[in-house]
Write a protein that holds these residues in place. Structure first.
Motif, PDB file in Angstrom:
ATOM      1  N   PRO A  59       0.823  -1.219   0.000  1.00  0.00           N
ATOM      2  CA  PRO A  59       0.000   0.000   0.000  1.00  0.00           C
ATOM      3  C   PRO A  59       0.849   1.258   0.000  1.00  0.00           C
ATOM      4  O   PRO A  59       2.041   1.235   0.325  1.00  0.00           O
ATOM      5  CB  PRO A  59      -0.789  -0.127   1.306  1.00  0.00           C
ATOM      6  N   LEU A  60       0.214   2.377  -0.343  1.00  0.00           N
ATOM      7  CA  LEU A  60       0.834   3.691  -0.247  1.00  0.00           C
ATOM      8  C   LEU A  60       0.475   4.261   1.116  1.00  0.00           C
ATOM      9  O   LEU A  60      -0.701   4.408   1.453  1.00  0.00           O
ATOM     10  CB  LEU A  60       0.324   4.592  -1.368  1.00  0.00           C
ATOM     11  N   VAL A  61       1.487   4.580   1.912  1.00  0.00           N
ATOM     12  CA  VAL A  61       1.277   4.957   3.310  1.00  0.00           C
ATOM     13  C   VAL A  61       1.238   6.473   3.469  1.00  0.00           C
ATOM     14  O   VAL A  61       2.128   7.189   2.989  1.00  0.00           O
ATOM     15  CB  VAL A  61       2.397   4.373   4.200  1.00  0.00           C
ATOM     16  N   GLY A  62       0.214   6.948   4.184  1.00  0.00           N
ATOM     17  CA  GLY A  62       0.123   8.367   4.509  1.00  0.00           C
ATOM     18  C   GLY A  62       0.159   9.244   3.272  1.00  0.00           C
ATOM     19  O   GLY A  62      -0.487   8.951   2.262  1.00  0.00           O
ATOM     20  N   ASP A  63       0.960  10.330   3.359  1.00  0.00           N
ATOM     21  CA  ASP A  63       1.054  11.252   2.226  1.00  0.00           C
ATOM     22  C   ASP A  63       2.050  10.790   1.167  1.00  0.00           C
ATOM     23  O   ASP A  63       2.161  11.398   0.104  1.00  0.00           O
ATOM     24  CB  ASP A  63       1.419  12.657   2.709  1.00  0.00           C
ATOM     25  N   GLY A  64       2.809   9.719   1.470  1.00  0.00           N
ATOM     26  CA  GLY A  64       3.773   9.208   0.494  1.00  0.00           C
ATOM     27  C   GLY A  64       4.885  10.181   0.171  1.00  0.00           C
ATOM     28  O   GLY A  64       5.496  10.109  -0.898  1.00  0.00           O
ATOM     29  N   GLU A  83      -3.524  -0.395  -8.837  1.00  0.00           N
ATOM     30  CA  GLU A  83      -3.078   0.836  -8.187  1.00  0.00           C
ATOM     31  C   GLU A  83      -2.985   0.592  -6.688  1.00  0.00           C
ATOM     32  O   GLU A  83      -3.892   0.021  -6.081  1.00  0.00           O
ATOM     33  CB  GLU A  83      -4.056   1.971  -8.457  1.00  0.00           C
ATOM     34  N   PRO A  84      -1.870   0.988  -6.054  1.00  0.00           N
ATOM     35  CA  PRO A  84      -1.705   0.737  -4.609  1.00  0.00           C
ATOM     36  C   PRO A  84      -2.813   1.390  -3.786  1.00  0.00           C
ATOM     37  O   PRO A  84      -3.206   2.526  -4.048  1.00  0.00           O
ATOM     38  CB  PRO A  84      -0.339   1.359  -4.295  1.00  0.00           C
ATOM     39  N   LYS A  85      -3.288   0.680  -2.786  1.00  0.00           N
ATOM     40  CA  LYS A  85      -4.296   1.230  -1.882  1.00  0.00           C
ATOM     41  C   LYS A  85      -3.623   2.226  -0.946  1.00  0.00           C
ATOM     42  O   LYS A  85      -2.485   2.046  -0.538  1.00  0.00           O
ATOM     43  CB  LYS A  85      -4.931   0.118  -1.064  1.00  0.00           C
ATOM     44  N   ARG A  86      -4.336   3.269  -0.587  1.00  0.00           N
ATOM     45  CA  ARG A  86      -3.827   4.253   0.366  1.00  0.00           C
ATOM     46  C   ARG A  86      -4.267   3.864   1.777  1.00  0.00           C
ATOM     47  O   ARG A  86      -5.451   3.545   1.991  1.00  0.00           O
ATOM     48  CB  ARG A  86      -4.332   5.654   0.023  1.00  0.00           C
ATOM     49  N   ASP A 140      -0.580   4.678  10.789  1.00  0.00           N
ATOM     50  CA  ASP A 140      -0.624   3.644  11.825  1.00  0.00           C
ATOM     51  C   ASP A 140      -0.921   2.279  11.241  1.00  0.00           C
ATOM     52  O   ASP A 140      -0.315   1.270  11.632  1.00  0.00           O
ATOM     53  CB  ASP A 140      -1.627   4.012  12.923  1.00  0.00           C
ATOM     54  N   LEU A 141      -1.826   2.213  10.261  1.00  0.00           N
ATOM     55  CA  LEU A 141      -2.103   0.938   9.603  1.00  0.00           C
ATOM     56  C   LEU A 141      -0.912   0.510   8.744  1.00  0.00           C
ATOM     57  O   LEU A 141      -0.571  -0.678   8.686  1.00  0.00           O
ATOM     58  CB  LEU A 141      -3.364   1.042   8.749  1.00  0.00           C
ATOM     59  N   TYR A 174       9.946   0.373   9.415  1.00  0.00           N
ATOM     60  CA  TYR A 174      10.761   0.926   8.344  1.00  0.00           C
ATOM     61  C   TYR A 174       9.968   1.105   7.053  1.00  0.00           C
ATOM     62  O   TYR A 174      10.134   2.108   6.344  1.00  0.00           O
ATOM     63  CB  TYR A 174      11.999   0.082   8.053  1.00  0.00           C
ATOM     64  N   GLY A 175       9.085   0.149   6.735  1.00  0.00           N
ATOM     65  CA  GLY A 175       8.306   0.275   5.509  1.00  0.00           C
ATOM     66  C   GLY A 175       7.469   1.548   5.489  1.00  0.00           C
ATOM     67  O   GLY A 175       7.371   2.235   4.466  1.00  0.00           O
ATOM     68  N   ALA A 176       6.866   1.883   6.642  1.00  0.00           N
ATOM     69  CA  ALA A 176       6.087   3.117   6.729  1.00  0.00           C
ATOM     70  C   ALA A 176       6.994   4.340   6.752  1.00  0.00           C
ATOM     71  O   ALA A 176       6.696   5.373   6.134  1.00  0.00           O
ATOM     72  CB  ALA A 176       5.204   3.086   7.976  1.00  0.00           C
ATOM     73  N   PHE A 177       8.119   4.241   7.442  1.00  0.00           N
ATOM     74  CA  PHE A 177       9.084   5.351   7.507  1.00  0.00           C
ATOM     75  C   PHE A 177       9.609   5.692   6.118  1.00  0.00           C
ATOM     76  O   PHE A 177       9.700   6.870   5.747  1.00  0.00           O
ATOM     77  CB  PHE A 177      10.241   4.952   8.420  1.00  0.00           C
TER      78      PHE A 177
END
Length: 312
Positions: A196-201, A254-257, A261-262, A270-273
């Motif tokens: 997925p695409l996390v936060g604002d990317g 298309e990646p889900k947003r 936290d999710l 690290y993946g979210a960071f």
């Protein structure tokens, strides 16, 4: 020159070895186990964690230059993520110390070592140079351990003034046999719509084609430059650009947003960071002082090229 290549069977090593031989160097491949398929001038077997065995192997090779491209990131059956990164951290700390000692004892005059360009603290400018502090106090235990080991590797190598040390901080590698290969772990996750695409990317990733990493290491063998150099492409890419772009190139959904936290629960810290706070790296110093520049300046061109090579 006589070159000892430690990590000759790794992702970069397998690209680097033929470049060194094509340049006319006598290359001894150092491998932990059997390496019958390695097309080197000579092969010696040793483990970086076995100091006496390593010293004997390096002495037998009589290298002028030692190239350190060793990690332990290839998981064995049953390994946890922590075990994989803990083993690599141990190699970076203890194995590097052993290799520096062995190179010095064998009479080498130069050491070239790999590091990573995405270990910097997420503060200051979006794109950082080599003087930016490393994220040794990261809140995630695995990433803190990784960055601390990288910092120790660099300290050990750069302290070896008699070996004309150079440290190459590679960007996030893509191309054959990497995580971002279409058949790699990240490539497969994107293909299946599981990344997925996390936060604002807005987090930046400085990519590097594996062939450009090998070209930088080959240049470092012959160049007189010392110190730390970011080896990255010209266009640090935010996650909101590269992730959907990569999915489109793969013909993937298309990646889900998802919120941060999710994202942390799904991808780990690290993946979210990486997708939200990570800084990019500048290659300006490498261009000015080392004379290196990427042959693939943008991840978009490189991924298209890599995918076309796979399809042929």
């Amino acid at each position: 020159m006589r070159v000892l290549l430690a990590g000759a069977t790794g992702v970069i090593g397998r690209e680097l070895l033929p470049l060194l031989r094509k340049a006319g160097h006598h290359v001894t491949a150092l491998a932990r186990g059997s390496a019958r398929d390695v097309d080197a001038d000579a092969v010696v077997a040793a483990d970086l964690l076995d100091a006496p065995g390593l010293a004997a192997a390096v002495a037998a090779a009589r290298p002028e230059v030692v190239v350190h491209q060793v990690t332990a990131l290839r998981p064995a059956s049953g390994d946890t993520r922590w075990e994989v990164f803990e083993r690599t951290a141990h190699v970076r700390r203890v194995g590097t110390a052993n290799l520096v000692d062995a190179a010095r004892a064998a009479g080498a005059r130069r050491i070239v070592a790999q590091s990573i360009a995405f270990a910097t603290t997420p503060s200051g400018d979006p794109v950082l140079g080599e003087d930016a502090p490393l994220f040794v106090d990261a809140p995630d235990a695995t990433w803190a351990m990784t960055v601390q080991a990288v910092a120790e590797l660099e300290r050990l190598v750069l302290a070896a003034d008699d070996l004309a040390p150079i440290v190459l901080r590679y960007g996030s590698l893509y191309g054959q046999y990497t995580l971002y290969d279409a058949s790699g772990a990240i490539g497969q996750a994107v293909h299946l719509g599981r990344l997925p695409l996390v936060g604002d990317g807005a987090g930046l990733t400085s990519f590097l084609h594996v062939r450009d990493a090998a070209l930088a290491a080959a240049s470092a063998v012959e160049h007189a430059a010392t110190g730390v150099f970011n080896i990255v492409d010209d266009e640090p890419a935010p996650a909101h650009a590269w992730l959907p772009g990569y999915a489109e190139l793969l013909g993937a959904p298309e990646p889900k947003r998802v919120p941060v936290d999710l994202g942390e629960r799904l991808l780990g810290w690290y993946g979210a960071f990486q997708q939200t706070r990570q800084r990019g790296a500048s290659n300006a110093k490498a261009r000015a002082e080392f004379g290196w520049r990427p042959t693939v300046p943008s991840w978009q061109d490189g991924v298209c090229q890599a995918l076309s090579e796979v399809s042929r």
